[in-house]
Design a protein around this motif. Structure first.
Motif, PDB file in Angstrom:
ATOM      1  N   CYS A 143      -1.843   7.047  -9.304  1.00 45.87           N
ATOM      2  CA  CYS A 143      -2.444   5.729  -9.524  1.00 45.87           C
ATOM      3  C   CYS A 143      -3.866   5.868 -10.063  1.00 45.87           C
ATOM      4  N   ASP A 144      -4.249   7.081 -10.420  1.00 44.09           N
ATOM      5  CA  ASP A 144      -5.594   7.314 -10.944  1.00 44.09           C
ATOM      6  C   ASP A 144      -6.663   6.826  -9.980  1.00 44.09           C
ATOM      7  N   GLY A 145      -6.376   6.953  -8.713  1.00 44.00           N
ATOM      8  CA  GLY A 145      -7.342   6.551  -7.700  1.00 44.00           C
ATOM      9  C   GLY A 145      -7.411   5.049  -7.453  1.00 44.00           C
ATOM     10  N   ASP A 146      -6.606   4.279  -8.175  1.00 41.13           N
ATOM     11  CA  ASP A 146      -6.661   2.820  -8.017  1.00 41.13           C
ATOM     12  C   ASP A 146      -5.817   2.380  -6.821  1.00 41.13           C
ATOM     13  N   LYS A 147      -6.487   1.991  -5.767  1.00 43.46           N
ATOM     14  CA  LYS A 147      -5.758   1.667  -4.545  1.00 43.46           C
ATOM     15  C   LYS A 147      -5.031   0.325  -4.605  1.00 43.46           C
ATOM     16  N   ARG A 148      -5.369  -0.487  -5.602  1.00 47.75           N
ATOM     17  CA  ARG A 148      -4.606  -1.743  -5.727  1.00 47.75           C
ATOM     18  C   ARG A 148      -3.202  -1.422  -6.246  1.00 47.75           C
ATOM     19  N   SER A 149      -3.109  -0.531  -7.231  1.00 42.70           N
ATOM     20  CA  SER A 149      -1.776  -0.122  -7.711  1.00 42.70           C
ATOM     21  C   SER A 149      -1.029   0.591  -6.612  1.00 42.70           C
ATOM     22  N   LEU A 150      -1.770   1.420  -5.872  1.00 39.96           N
ATOM     23  CA  LEU A 150      -1.143   2.168  -4.793  1.00 39.96           C
ATOM     24  C   LEU A 150      -0.505   1.204  -3.780  1.00 39.96           C
ATOM     25  N   ARG A 151      -1.213   0.130  -3.478  1.00 39.09           N
ATOM     26  CA  ARG A 151      -0.657  -0.825  -2.510  1.00 39.09           C
ATOM     27  C   ARG A 151       0.592  -1.512  -3.063  1.00 39.09           C
ATOM     28  N   LEU A 152       0.584  -1.781  -4.362  1.00 39.78           N
ATOM     29  CA  LEU A 152       1.782  -2.408  -4.946  1.00 39.78           C
ATOM     30  C   LEU A 152       2.975  -1.451  -4.886  1.00 39.78           C
ATOM     31  N   ALA A 153       2.687  -0.165  -5.139  1.00 35.96           N
ATOM     32  CA  ALA A 153       3.771   0.829  -5.074  1.00 35.96           C
ATOM     33  C   ALA A 153       4.327   0.878  -3.649  1.00 35.96           C
ATOM     34  N   LEU A 154       3.456   0.844  -2.681  1.00 35.81           N
ATOM     35  CA  LEU A 154       3.914   0.872  -1.286  1.00 35.81           C
ATOM     36  C   LEU A 154       4.707  -0.389  -0.937  1.00 35.81           C
ATOM     37  N   LEU A 155       4.253  -1.518  -1.495  1.00 35.28           N
ATOM     38  CA  LEU A 155       5.003  -2.756  -1.268  1.00 35.28           C
ATOM     39  C   LEU A 155       6.429  -2.592  -1.805  1.00 35.28           C
ATOM     40  N   LEU A 156       6.547  -2.001  -3.004  1.00 35.28           N
ATOM     41  CA  LEU A 156       7.875  -1.763  -3.574  1.00 35.28           C
ATOM     42  C   LEU A 156       8.699  -0.852  -2.664  1.00 35.28           C
TER      43      LEU A 156
END
Ligand code: ARE
Length: 587
Positions: free
Chosen positions: A435-448
Motif C-alpha cells: 500500500c506504499d505506506g498508505d494506511k487508508r488503502s490498507l484499511r480498505l484491503a482489510l475491510l475486503l
C-alpha cells in the motif's frame, strides 16, 4: 443464443454434491445473452413423471459470461437433467450431446426419446460429499513465523542471536520460540483470533525451517514436544486452534535418510527415498537429484515410495494424536503426487475428522479440491485481485468484480466457504508495503478481507502497522513496544474481526456483486446468509467522492461499520455518497 459460450460439465465445479441431499448445478452462458435459464431435472428411472422445470439463478457474471446456479435435492439421489435457455425469440435445449431447438411444451422424454441425451449426476453417494470442517468458516486465522514472533525463553536462543528488532537478512536469528507464542496468547485472544497457522517448527538449520532435519523433533531453538503440547493446550483453553506447516515435498540436507544416501550412494537403504539422477550425490554446480527449485539443501522426497509414505503419514498423524493440532498446511502442495495427498487425507481424517487440510497452491486448484485431497488452498488469486484493484489500480471496479466472480464459480460453495484468504504472508511483501505506506488503502484491503467469502488470515504484525518488502524483509521481528505499535490500527482490526464474528452473513453467506455499482473506483457487494439476513459492503478506492446506489433504501438499513472519512452522506432513497478512499458496511 451464442452456443459457443455455453458450458457445463458433470462432476466438476459445474455439478457437484454440496451435501448428502443436494447437488449444485451450474451453467455458463454468454454475458447478457440469455434472459432465462431453467433446469429440467428428474430421475431417469421415473421419467417423465418425476421431472420438474426449475428456474436457475444468475449468481455471477463477468465481461464474457453469465453464471447460473441451482441447488437440486433429487428424490432418489439420482439426477438426470437438461438446460432450457430462453430469449425473447428463442428456446434452446442444452444436453450432453449438444443443442436442440424445441418448445417448452414439447418436454423431452428420457429413455424412450433417444434424441435427447441428458446430463447425469448418476448417484449422490455420501462418501463422495466434500465436507470441509465446519469450524473453519467461523475462524479468524493469524499466521506466525515462529523465529520472529516473540522470544519467550532466552535459554534456547541460537548462538548467533541478534537483538530483537530491525531488518533480517536470510541468515538472521532473533530467538523467537514457542514459549513466546504461549506468552502472547492473551494478546491474540484479545484481538479476536481463533486459529493459528505456524510456519515450520521441526528441527532445521535455517531460520524458516523449510529444510527439515527431523520431523519428529521440535527445533531445539523453539522448544520441545512438551512446549508444543503446552502451546496447543493453552490455545485450546481459549478456543484457539493450531495448524502446523507440513513440508512433505522435500526435506533438508540434514535429514538422516538423505545423509545416508550421501554416504552410501546406491547402496543406501534409502536410495529410493529421493529422486537421484545419478550416484554418487553431487551438490554442485547443480544438484544431481530433484529438489525444491534448484536448492541443493532441499532434496525432493519420493512420495511414491511406500516407506516414504508410511514415514510421512506417521508424522502427520503423530502430531495430531500426540499433541492435538487441528490441521496441516501443506507446503509446495502442487509438486507432490495426487495419490500421496489422497492417502494422506484418509490417514489424517481417520484420526481427526475435523482437521483442516490446506494446500499451498497459488493457482487454480480444482484438481486438488474434489473432496479427496484438500479442504482448501491458500487463496493468493484473491490477494492479487485486491492489490490490482486497491493498490496497483491496474483494474477497475468492473474488472475486480469480474475476476472475483470467476474465482467464485471455480470451486464448490463448500470450498469457497473455507478458502484461506490472505493479503500477505512470509512469502510476499507485507500489505502495508504494497500500500506504499498508505494506511487508508490498507484499511480498505482489510475491510475486503474480513467481509469476503472464506476464512481470513492475518499475517503477524500487520495489525500494528508492520511493513517490509519481499522475503526476508517481510519477516521482521514482531513489534511489541507499545509506543511503536499503531494502536489505532490494532483497534480497527479488532473491530473488523468483531464485526465478522457477530454476523453470520459475513461468515457463511454467499457473495453477490451489485453489478451496476461496480465500476471505476468503486465496488458494492452483498453477503447473504441462509436465513436471508443481508449485509452490503461499498468501497470507493478513488480520490473523489462517489454516489452509490444501494440495494435497500435508508429506512431499511443500518450502518454498521465505516472506513475512512466520517462524512458519509446518506440520502433518503438508496443513495449514499462515499468520500474518497472510504468504505462502509450496512445491514
Ligand atoms: C530463499 C530466499 C528468497 C529467494 C529464494 C531463491 O529467502 O529470497 O528468492 O531462496 O532461491 C523457503 C524459505 C524461503 C527460501 C526458499 C528456498 O521460506 O525464504 O527462499 O525456502 O530456499 C513458489 C512455490 C511455493 C513456495 C514459493 C516461495 O510454488 O510452494 O515459491 N512457497 C513455499 C513456502 C516458502 C518456502 C518453500 C515453499 C520451500 O511458503 O516459504 O521457502 O519450502 C508464482 C508461482 C508460485 C510461486 C510464487 C512465489 O505465483 O506460480 O509457484 O510459489 O510465485 O514465488
Amino acid at each position: 443464443i451464442c452456443r459457443e459460450a455455453v458450458h457445463h460439465k458433470p462432476k466438476s465445479n459445474y455439478a457437484y454434491a454440496f451435501d448428502e441431499t443436494t447437488v449444485h448445478v451450474r451453467l455458463r452462458t454468454k454475458h447478457g445473452d440469455v434472459d432465462r435459464c431453467r433446469l429440467l431435472h428428474g430421475d431417469k428411472f421415473e421419467w417423465p413423471e418425476s421431472t420438474e422445470l426449475t428456474p436457475m439463478e444468475r449468481v455471477h457474471s463477468d465481461a464474457h459470461y453469465d453464471y447460473w446456479q441451482l441447488a437440486v435435492e433429487p428424490d432418489n439421489r439420482r439426477l438426470c437433467y437438461a438446460f432450457l435457455l430462453e430469449t425473447a425469440d428463442e428456446a434452446l435445449w442444452y444436453t450432453e450431446w449438444g443443442f436442440e431447438s424445441r418448445a417448452e411444451n414439447e418436454l423431452p422424454t428420457a429413455g424412450t426419446d433417444r434424441s435427447l441425451h441428458y446430463f447425469e449426476y448418476p448417484f449422490l453417494n455420501p462418501a463422495d460429499v466434500h465436507e470441509p470442517p465446519e469450524w473453519v468458516s467461523d475462524a479468524i486465522f493469524y499466521q506466525i513465523f515462529p523465529e520472529r514472533f516473540a522470544n519467550g525463553d532466552r535459554e534456547l536462543d541460537p548462538e548467533s542471536v541478534e537483538a530483537w528488532g530491525g531488518r533480517p537478512t536470510r541468515e538472521s536469528f532473533f530467538g523467537g520460540d514457542l514459549q513466546g507464542i504461549i506468552d502472547n496468547l492473551d494478546y491474540l485472544e484479545d484481538l479476536g483470533i481463533t486459529a493459528l497457522y505456524l510456519n515450520p517448527i521441526f528441527e532445521s538449520s535455517s531460520n524458516h525451517k523449510y529444510n527439515t532435519a527431523d520431523y519428529r523433533r521440535i527445533d531445539p531453538h523453539f522448544g520441545d514436544e512438551e512446549t508444543l503440547r503446552e502451546l496447543v493446550d493453552a490455545a485450546h483453553d481459549r478456543d484457539i486452534r493450531v495448524m502446523l506447516d507440513a513440508v512433505f515435498n522435500h526435506c533438508g540436507r540434514q535429514f538422516a535418510p538423505f545423509q545416508d544416501v550421501v554416504e552410501n550412494g546406491a547402496d543406501s537403504a534409502y536410495a529410493d527415498w529421493f529422486h537421484v539422477h545419478e550416484f554418487p550425490i553431487e551438490f554442485e554446480p547443480r544438484p544431481n537429484y530433484d529438489t525444491f527449485g534448484f536448492e541443493a539443501y532441499m532434496p525432493k522426497l519420493n512420495t511414491g515410495n511406500p516407506e516414504v509414505k508410511e514415514y510421512l503419514f506417521d508424522v502427520a498423524t503423530y502430531w495430531i494424536e500426540e499433541v492435538g493440532i487441528d490441521g496441516w498446511r501443506l507446503d509446495v502442495a502442487d509438486e507432490v503426487d495426487h495419490q500421496f495427498w489422497r492417502e494422506l487425507r484418509r490417514e489424517v481424517k481417520a484420526v481427526k475428522p475435523g482437521a483442516y487440510i490446506l494446500g499451498e497452491i497459488w493457482h487454480d486448484s480444482r484438481p486438488w479440491l474434489r473432496g479427496d485431497q484438500f479442504d482448501a488452498v491458500m487463496n493468493y488469486p484473491f490477494t492479487y485481485a485486491v492489490y490490482d484493484f486497491l493498490t496497483n489500480e491496474s483494474i477497475d471496479g468492473t474488472e475486480f468484480a469480474d475476476k472475483i466472480s470467476r474465482f467464485l464459480v471455480r470451486y464448490p460453495e463448500q470450498v469457497n466457504q473455507v478458502l484461506f484468504n490472505l493479503l500477505d504472508s512470509h512469502d510476499t511483501p507485507r500489505l502495508l508495503h504494497r500500500c506504499d505506506g498508505d494506511k487508508r488503502s490498507l484499511r480498505l484491503a482489510l475491510l475486503l478481507l474480513f467481509t469476503y467469502r472464506g476464512t481470513p488470515c492475518l499475517y503477524y504484525g500487520d495489525e500494528v502497522g508492520m511493513t517490509g518488502g519481499d522475503d526476508p524483509d517481510c519477516r521482521q521481528p514482531m513489534v511489541w513496544d507499545r509506543s511503536e505499535q499503531d494502536r489505532e490500527l490494532r483497534a480497527f482490526v479488532a473491530e473488523l474481526i468483531e464485526l465478522r464474528s457477530s454476523l453470520p452473513a459475513l461468515r457463511g453467506g454467499t457473495l453477490r456483486f451489485v453489478d451496476e455499482e461496480c465500476h471505476g473506483d468503486r465496488v458494492v457487494y452483498r453477503r447473504i446468509a441462509d436465513d436471508g439476513d443481508e449485509i452490503t459492503v461499498a468501497i470507493n478506492r478513488g480520490p473523489d467522492p462517489v454516489d452509490v446506489s444501494l440495494p435497500t433504501d435508508a429506512r431499511d438499513r443500518e450502518l454498521l461499520f465505516q472506513v475512512g472519512d466520517s462524512d458519509l452522506v446518506q440520502g433518503e432513497d438508496g443513495q449514499v455518497t462515499l468520500s474518497p478512499t472510504s468504505g462502509a458496511v450496512w445491514r
